[in-house]
Design a protein around this motif. Structure first.
Motif, short mmCIF file in Angstrom:
data_model
loop_
_atom_site.label_atom_id
_atom_site.label_comp_id
_atom_site.label_asym_id
_atom_site.label_seq_id
_atom_site.Cartn_x
_atom_site.Cartn_y
_atom_site.Cartn_z
N GLU A 117 40.95 34.95 38.84
CA GLU A 117 41.60 34.12 37.83
C GLU A 117 42.32 34.99 36.80
O GLU A 117 43.44 34.70 36.41
CB GLU A 117 40.57 33.24 37.14
CG GLU A 117 41.19 32.22 36.21
CD GLU A 117 40.16 31.22 35.69
OE1 GLU A 117 40.18 30.93 34.49
OE2 GLU A 117 39.34 30.74 36.51
N ASP A 118 41.66 36.07 36.37
CA ASP A 118 42.32 36.97 35.42
C ASP A 118 41.56 38.28 35.35
O ASP A 118 40.44 38.41 35.86
CB ASP A 118 42.43 36.35 34.03
CG ASP A 118 41.07 35.98 33.43
OD1 ASP A 118 40.17 36.84 33.43
OD2 ASP A 118 40.91 34.84 32.95
N THR A 142 37.56 37.63 35.77
CA THR A 142 37.09 36.28 36.06
C THR A 142 37.39 35.99 37.52
O THR A 142 38.54 36.07 37.95
CB THR A 142 37.77 35.23 35.17
OG1 THR A 142 37.62 35.61 33.80
CG2 THR A 142 37.15 33.86 35.38
N PHE A 143 36.34 35.70 38.26
CA PHE A 143 36.46 35.55 39.71
C PHE A 143 35.83 34.22 40.11
O PHE A 143 34.69 33.92 39.75
CB PHE A 143 35.73 36.70 40.41
CG PHE A 143 36.02 36.81 41.89
CD1 PHE A 143 36.96 37.71 42.35
CD2 PHE A 143 35.33 36.04 42.81
CE1 PHE A 143 37.22 37.83 43.72
CE2 PHE A 143 35.58 36.15 44.17
CZ PHE A 143 36.52 37.06 44.62
N ASN A 144 36.59 33.43 40.83
CA ASN A 144 36.07 32.16 41.34
C ASN A 144 35.54 32.36 42.76
O ASN A 144 36.26 32.81 43.65
CB ASN A 144 37.16 31.09 41.36
CG ASN A 144 37.52 30.63 39.96
OD1 ASN A 144 36.91 29.72 39.42
ND2 ASN A 144 38.51 31.30 39.35
N ARG A 145 34.27 32.02 42.93
CA ARG A 145 33.62 32.20 44.23
C ARG A 145 32.94 30.89 44.63
O ARG A 145 32.00 30.45 44.00
CB ARG A 145 32.58 33.32 44.17
CG ARG A 145 31.84 33.55 45.47
CD ARG A 145 30.76 34.61 45.33
NE ARG A 145 30.09 34.81 46.60
CZ ARG A 145 29.07 34.07 47.01
NH1 ARG A 145 28.59 33.10 46.25
NH2 ARG A 145 28.51 34.29 48.20
N GLN A 146 33.48 30.29 45.68
CA GLN A 146 32.92 29.04 46.22
C GLN A 146 32.69 28.00 45.11
O GLN A 146 31.58 27.51 44.90
CB GLN A 146 31.62 29.33 46.99
CG GLN A 146 31.87 30.20 48.21
CD GLN A 146 30.62 30.52 48.98
OE1 GLN A 146 29.51 30.36 48.48
NE2 GLN A 146 30.77 30.97 50.22
N GLN A 147 33.77 27.73 44.39
CA GLN A 147 33.82 26.71 43.34
C GLN A 147 32.94 27.02 42.13
O GLN A 147 32.68 26.15 41.30
CB GLN A 147 33.43 25.33 43.89
CG GLN A 147 34.51 24.65 44.73
CD GLN A 147 34.67 25.28 46.09
OE1 GLN A 147 33.72 25.36 46.85
NE2 GLN A 147 35.88 25.72 46.41
N THR A 148 32.47 28.26 42.03
CA THR A 148 31.72 28.68 40.85
C THR A 148 32.43 29.86 40.21
O THR A 148 32.89 30.78 40.90
CB THR A 148 30.27 29.09 41.22
OG1 THR A 148 29.62 27.98 41.83
CG2 THR A 148 29.49 29.49 39.97
N LYS A 149 32.51 29.83 38.88
CA LYS A 149 33.26 30.87 38.16
C LYS A 149 32.29 31.96 37.66
O LYS A 149 31.21 31.65 37.15
CB LYS A 149 34.01 30.25 36.99
CG LYS A 149 34.97 31.20 36.27
CD LYS A 149 35.66 30.51 35.11
CE LYS A 149 36.56 29.39 35.60
NZ LYS A 149 37.41 28.84 34.51
N PRO A 163 46.14 31.18 42.11
CA PRO A 163 45.28 31.22 43.30
C PRO A 163 46.07 31.35 44.59
O PRO A 163 45.49 31.58 45.65
CB PRO A 163 44.52 29.88 43.24
CG PRO A 163 45.39 29.00 42.43
CD PRO A 163 46.09 29.88 41.44
N GLN A 164 47.39 31.21 44.50
CA GLN A 164 48.22 31.40 45.68
C GLN A 164 48.84 32.81 45.66
O GLN A 164 48.19 33.75 46.02
CB GLN A 164 49.27 30.29 45.79
CG GLN A 164 48.63 28.95 46.15
CD GLN A 164 49.62 27.94 46.69
OE1 GLN A 164 50.15 27.13 45.95
NE2 GLN A 164 49.85 27.98 47.98
N MET A 165 50.06 32.95 45.21
CA MET A 165 50.72 34.25 45.27
C MET A 165 51.18 34.68 43.88
O MET A 165 51.92 33.97 43.20
CB MET A 165 51.91 34.20 46.23
CG MET A 165 52.67 35.50 46.35
SD MET A 165 53.94 35.35 47.65
CE MET A 165 54.94 36.79 47.34
N THR A 166 50.72 35.86 43.48
CA THR A 166 51.14 36.47 42.22
C THR A 166 51.83 37.79 42.56
O THR A 166 51.29 38.60 43.31
CB THR A 166 49.94 36.75 41.31
OG1 THR A 166 49.26 35.53 41.03
CG2 THR A 166 50.39 37.39 40.00
#
Length: 929
Positions: A288-289, A376-383, A311-314
């Motif tokens: 996420e950032d 900040t990392f989103n892993r399986q719908q948990t931040k 979450p797609q292309m940066t």
């Protein structure tokens, strides 16, 4: 969705009528109208009343503070053909400006809102006038009444092929999919509109109009036109959102972001023919950032340096020295994932010289003891928040926080789990150098392939188990063979002692010995019977000592229940006490039975006979020994030894019989091992075929047992010679790999066995032969299961060529593009690329990489540092970070999508081929900038 940066998907309905349309039948307030839009899940709508903008301001005001974006618009009826056009203006345009536009078309005030009203201008002129006003024109329901099907073919084509229309509204899915016969199409239309209104030529004209739009690569859109009921020509609340289109636009929706979406319809438009549900959901793993504090690249006084990601292309762009690649280095360092840098060592060295405590002497390192990197990392719908801090030389602390929904805050996880927990945050990061090194040694892809196949880890574990069973059973077989080797000598010893006993048995003392020997065996049996009684006595006694119930503390029960529960427990305890007493009685009875047995046995005739025989035997033995005769003593000893040897012989026969079975089992384990290795190869082949099924530029072949380097490495490890015997091992490799490896490996082992037996072989000679002779059995077992790894052969097909060629014959750019194409073909975890376009020319980037990027970003997050404009422009990057070139510190100059004018200007200014990339995009999509 508020944390999604850059472009995102919106559920849109851009053809909606309100009270301003005279054919709107519901007596609904503007607030009720807006609420109905929200109820249907719409996020972006357009107010498009018939020939009127009167209700735009009212709806806009009713939507204030609500999650609904509104495009002001109007549905214009044109000329004699009465073709309907949706004309959309930028957000913020009010009722007055829309109505002024209608007046310029010649529509008088009395005609506003009338469905039958029309402007006395041809369709083409209305479109041109709207375009010059900066509006977007979408021809409405082109495959239905009052659509572009009403004008002639030439006019339609001039509209479709011109520069003013980017998308059209379609109605009929069976025209779009082209799956019905003409007769079936007509029947469908008759059911919708009534038989008297539909003919086959009319249906054909409607269908042809939609086909022309598709062939012209226009965006095909689906909207509701909010009918008041099923098949109704009137309008109302009922139909709002019944039809919709998913459109990918910027965080802040503008008319320009809609225009860009229509122009890039292959990646940004999904009508409800294709996608009834949202066409994209965020991946299970995505960044996420990243927040970078107090490093050599951002001073202590600088505000937190934060870089956000889509979450797609940066894509991250900027001039040299702006720190764009440093962002990726901080990611790698925060996760302590330098282990993923397998090749080459110079990359690892470069990383460590950057991600280290700063040193004045070496002028390396960007960290200090107060630096912090937080991701900040989103892993399986948990931040999660992963923080690296407390830096020392070669050391950092990592703390991890997890978002707890119930607390609405982050919660620190236990620190002792952090090292292991970091491994759960999966991602792939490659620089161009890594990609090129993989291209030079494609077998490095094998681990990447295996890590992507769920079943492989299970198969590898099963192979380890099979290998362990093989080595263990082989060792047992060797022990069994060693025992059996003494059988011949044992048989001879038995024969000799039997001959001696024969002489003894011919004497007068044989019958006495036989009688005594028989009584001894019987005595052992009766003694064993008594011991068994004693064993059960001890067993019951031990049980009785442990036999008891735990007390129930009724104080913990409610006062109302205490008395009742206490009474129940006491009843059970009383009955249990009786059982315990019975058990104690059984202990006494068993002990009494044992003594009773002994007393009965003592008075038996058997005991009398046994004692008499034993006494006679002992007296005779003493008499003979007093005269110096050791006959009975020798007879007794030899007989005892012979009995033991008979037992041993029976055991050896059992082992001999078992040896045959165990040998077959060993071969069976080896066969299972080979079959399991075959499954590994099969899984790899199926995976490659799946991920590259749509690729016409790259092919990967899995060649079973053909990786010679892997075989040599493992072979040297087993024989414990890491470097020597180069020529000899080269001969071994040539022998094994000149045909089927599966056939040649057993032949090689046969040669080893010959040499170990002292025979000569033309393949194995000299000092190497001595080495093979000195191999132990365990090493031979290891060699028996040594099958080479599968070879990964990458082939590519040059542009305009029909044949695939070996990657070894390719240029540096072709090698890198082939590997990069593969890496972009599969995977679910974030893929981070650092300037992957190095060594690639623009044609390779555009023809191969860009198309893969556009496909890949729907499956996994992409973060790309690049200096080639084709990647963000023609790859249609959802989010672009422009680094600031006018400061030594790591800062963002601008961030957003291509709709952001500063972003576009910087792409042209600092990136290679910036203007050409936009021109290529314009040429492809017929865009006029």
């Amino acid at each position: 969705m508020s944390n999604i940066k850059g472009l995102r998907w919106y559920k849109t309905d851009l053809h909606l009528h309100t009270k301003a349309s005279k054919c709107f039948e519901d007596d609904a307030t503007a607030e009720e109208w807006v609420d109905e839009c929200l109820k249907k899940g719409l996020e972006c709508i357009a107010v498009t009343d018939h020939n009127s903008g009167d209700y735009i301001d009212t709806i806009t005001k009713a939507a204030e503070g609500k999650n609904l974006t509104i495009f002001p618009g109007v549905e214009v009826t044109c000329g004699e053909s009465k073709v309907h056009l949706l004309v959309l203006f930028d957000i913020g345009t009010g009722t007055e400006k829309v109505n002024v536009f209608l007046h310029t078309l010649g529509l008088d005030k009395e005609s506003l809102g009338q469905q039958d009203a029309k402007v006395n201008l041809p369709v083409v002129e209305v479109i041109e006038r709207a375009y010059k006003k900066g509006a977007i024109v979408i021809p409405a329901h082109i495959d239905q009444f009052a659509g572009l099907c009403e004008v002639d073919h030439t006019t339609r084509m001039s509209i479709f092929e011109g520069n003013y229309v980017y998308g059209v509204q379609a109605v009929h899915d069976f025209f779009y999919t082209n799956t019905l016969t003409e007769e079936e199409e007509v029947k469908n239309l008759e059911r919708l509109y009534g038989e008297k209104y539909i003919s086959a030529p009319l249906a054909r004209k409607w269908k042809n109009t939609l086909s022309q739009a598709k062939e012209s690569n226009l965006a095909i859109l689906t909207f509701s036109d909010n009918p008041n009921g099923e098949n109704s020509s009137k309008h109302g609340l009922w139909g709002i959102g019944k039809r919709y289109t998913w459109i990918k636009m910027d965080e802040k929706i503008t008319l320009e972001s809609l225009r860009q979406a229509l122009l890039m319809s292959d990646t940004r438009i999904r009508n409800d023919f294709e996608s009834p549900k949202k066409p994209y959901s965020v991946p299970d793993y995505w960044f996420e950032d990243i927040k970078i504090k107090n490093t050599a690249l951002n001073s202590k006084n600088q505000e937190d340096c934060i870089f956000q990601f889509s979450p797609q292309m940066t894509t991250i762009i900027g001039g040299r020295g702006t720190g764009k690649s440093s962002i990726l280095r901080f990611i790698r360092g925060c996760f302590q994932s330098d282990k993923d840098i397998e090749l080459p060592q110079e990359i690892l060295k470069d990383h460590h010289s950057f991600y280290n405590l700063s040193s004045r002497d070496t002028k390396q390192g960007v960290l200090n003891t107060e630096s912090e990197i937080e991701i900040t990392f989103n892993r399986q719908q948990t931040k999660y928040k992963i923080k690296a801090h407390s830096f020392k030389s070669g050391f950092q602390e990592n703390s991890i926080q997890r978002w707890e929904t119930e607390r609405n805050d982050f919660v620190e996880l236990s620190s002792h789990d952090n090292g292991t927990f970091l491994e759960l945050f999966k991602y792939d990061l490659y620089s161009q150098k890594q990609i090129y090194e993989i291209a030079k040694a494609p077998n490095a892809l094998r681990n990447k392939i295996d890590n992507s196949i769920d079943k492989i880890s299970l198969l590898q574990e099963e192979l380890k188990i099979l290998k362990g069973r093989y080595l263990s059973k082989s060792a047992n077989l060797r022990n069994m063979k060693m025992e059996i080797e003494g059988k011949v000598l044992l048989v001879q010893e038995i024969e000799d002692q039997e001959a001696q006993l024969k002489t003894y048995r011919e004497s007068d003392y044989d019958s006495l010995f036989q009688s005594y020997n028989q009584f001894s065996k019987e005595a052992n049996l009766l003694k064993g019977f008594e011991d068994d009684i004693k064993y059960h006595y001890e067993l019951i006694k031990e049980l009785s000592e442990k036999f008891g119930l735990e007390e129930v503390d009724v104080k913990n029960f409610s006062k109302e229940s205490q008395s009742e529960v206490e009474g129940i427990v006491e009843q059970v305890q009383e009955k249990f006490s009786i059982i315990h007493a019975n058990l104690l009685d059984l202990v006494d009875q068993t002990e009494k039975l044992r003594h009773e047995y002994r007393d009965i046995l003592k008075g038996s005739n058997w005991v009398k006979s046994y004692n008499k025989t034993k006494s006679t035997f002992e007296q005779t033995k003493k008499q003979l020994e007093s005269r110096g005769v050791q006959l009975l003593k020798s007879f007794e000893r030899i007989n005892t030894e012979l009995n033991e040897k008979y037992k041993k012989l029976e055991l050896l026969k059992t082992i001999e019989d078992k040896l045959e079975t165990e040998t077959k089992d060993l071969e069976g384990i080896k066969e299972d091992f080979i079959l399991k290795r075959g499954e590994v190869t099969k899984e790899r082949i199926e995976f490659i075929n799946l991920v590259l099924k749509d690729s016409d530029s790259i092919r990967i072949d899995i060649k079973q047992y053909r990786d010679q380097k892997n075989f040599e490495k493992q072979f040297r490890k087993i024989i414990q010679r890491e470097e020597t015997f180069s020529d000899e091992i080269k001969n071994i490799l040539e022998f094994c790999f000149k045909g089927s490896v599966a056939i040649m490996l057993p032949k090689l082992l046969d040669k080893f066995e010959k040499v170990r037996k002292g025979e000569e072989d033309n393949l194995i000679y000299g000092r190497f032969a001595n080495l093979i002779r000195n191999l132990n059995d365990e090493q031979i077992d290891e060699l028996t299961l040594l099958y080479p790894e599968d070879e990964i052969q990458v082939k590519y097909r040059p542009k305009n060529s029909k044949k695939f060629q070996s990657l070894s014959n390719a240029s540096a750019g072709q090698k890198s593009s082939a590997i990069l194409t593969f890496l972009l073909s599969y995977g679910e975890t974030p893929l981070i690329l650092d300037q992957p376009e190095d060594d690639l020319d623009n044609s390779l980037i555009y023809d191969l990489i860009v198309e893969r990027l556009k496909s890949c970003k729907h499956q996994r997050q992409l973060i790309i540092v690049t200096h080639n404009a084709n990647i963000p422009v023609n790859g249609d990057s959802e989010y672009i970070i422009v680094m600031n070139s006018d400061t030594k510190e790591m800062k963002t100059l601008a961030a957003g999508s291509l709709e952001n004018s500063t972003v576009r200007d910087e792409i042209c200014k600092v990136m290679e081929g910036g203007e050409n990339a936009f021109k290529l995009r314009a040429q492809r999509y017929n865009i006029t900038y």
